[in-house]
Design an enzyme around this catalytic site. Sequence first.
Site, mmCIF file in Angstrom:
data_model
loop_
_atom_site.group_PDB
_atom_site.id
_atom_site.type_symbol
_atom_site.label_atom_id
_atom_site.label_comp_id
_atom_site.label_asym_id
_atom_site.label_seq_id
_atom_site.Cartn_x
_atom_site.Cartn_y
_atom_site.Cartn_z
ATOM 1 N N SER A 164 -10.972 -0.348 3.334
ATOM 2 C CA SER A 164 -10.426 -0.379 4.000
ATOM 3 C C SER A 164 -9.201 0.680 4.741
ATOM 4 C CB SER A 164 -9.098 -1.104 4.299
ATOM 5 O OG SER A 164 -8.745 -2.936 3.364
ATOM 6 N N ARG A 202 0.792 -1.923 0.303
ATOM 7 C CA ARG A 202 0.476 -0.096 -0.433
ATOM 8 C C ARG A 202 1.276 1.251 -0.337
ATOM 9 N NH1 ARG A 202 -3.014 -4.062 -0.844
ATOM 10 N NH2 ARG A 202 -4.462 -4.327 0.237
ATOM 11 N N GLU A 216 -5.112 4.496 5.470
ATOM 12 C CA GLU A 216 -5.104 3.475 4.184
ATOM 13 C C GLU A 216 -5.368 4.888 3.353
ATOM 14 O OE1 GLU A 216 -5.415 -0.456 3.161
ATOM 15 O OE2 GLU A 216 -6.028 -0.067 1.457
#
Length: 338
Positions: A238, A164, A334
């Site tokens: 998320s 990520r 995130e």
Amino acid sequence: MELLEKYSLSQLNTFHIEAKSKYFAEVSTTIDTQEASLFAKRNNLPVLILGGGSNILFTKDFEGIIIKPSKTGINIIDENKKQIFLEVSAGEKWDDVVHYAIERNYFGIENLVAIPGNAGAAPIQNIGAYGVELKDSFFSLKGFNIASEKWVELNKDECDFNYRQSIFKTELKDIFIIDSFILQLSKVPNPKLEYANIKEYFNNLKWESLTAQEIAVVIKKIRESKLPNPKILGNAGSFFKNPIISRDKFNQLKLINTDIPNFIAGINEVKIPAGWLIEKCGFKGKRTGNVGTYEKQSLILVNYGNAMGNEILQFAELIKSKVELKFGIQLEYEVNIK
Ligand SMILES: Cc1cc2nc3c(=O)[nH]c(=O)nc-3n(C[C@H](O)[C@H](O)[C@H](O)COP(=O)(O)OP(=O)(O)OC[C@H]3O[C@@H](n4cnc5c(N)ncnc54)[C@H](O)[C@@H]3O)c2cc1C
């Protein structure tokens, strides 16, 4: 380039947060991209590059210029017996790119089916799902560096992809407009089914002979059964990254939390599902006013009504502090907070 003012963003983010941008420009040509960037520089304006708004939380109006790349197109630029190289423009919907590939049985991105958003954003957090990341099929990209006012090409290594993470979240944050990138896909079947026992979903089928499309269909079904549809329930997937901790720290935690799930993340590092940590802090399906965790997955925060961006952020901060207190682990967002 058409420059719009006081532009409403409520239809442009999947949390459905009402916020306005001082200036807004959709850019589909190199000239437009340069013009919008130079306008920002000349007027000393903060820049936000926006795709589908599925990984962003607006907590206030944006007092700068939002630049939205909208050029579309998927072109074959090279191929041989085993591989094909596709150039994808930033304004394509990512899922359309996946469908282009699976309909032709090109392997590499089938596990990344049904991820919302535009292709241009996919390299930003190196999108990932079901054991596959964009970087696994990524070759290179092209974009405009607002700071240097130059068009630049970066190869995979230069993008510094990680879990990520990429250079676009560090050194090049908010100063690099991704215009297009090249994917390197396999014409030879190459299914990646190790993650979370995906193989089991194929029952008696010989998984070695599956098509990219068959895999994508199954993964899409699994996703639909687990994730909220942002059109119905505002969310950005998320909200937190899964934290990576040292093995020593993990061993300490395991003494008290014998059931702690974990994945090897490096020689001495362990990845812990953030959803598990959040649930253990009592947030499973918890709702406060217009905000809550999604009942089936605590990692996802949802807007149950007309939540303000700040309400969602406060709820996220509360989760962060409880997880830190209980486990000594600092969760990272995130989602991009603006
Ligand atoms: C239901 C749901 C499920 C999801 N599942 C996943 C998943 O499985 N895996 C996963 O990785 N993500 C997932 N996401 C998160 C999100 O879809 C991805 O991160 C996606 O790539 C974001 O694309 P976007 O176009 O909406 O980006 P945006 O939200 O518009 O932007 C995200 C970031 O990228 C930057 N950006 C966007 N376009 C460009 C560009 N052209 N050039 C430079 N910077 C740019 C923005 O400035 C911002 O920092 C999910 C989200 C939702 C709502």
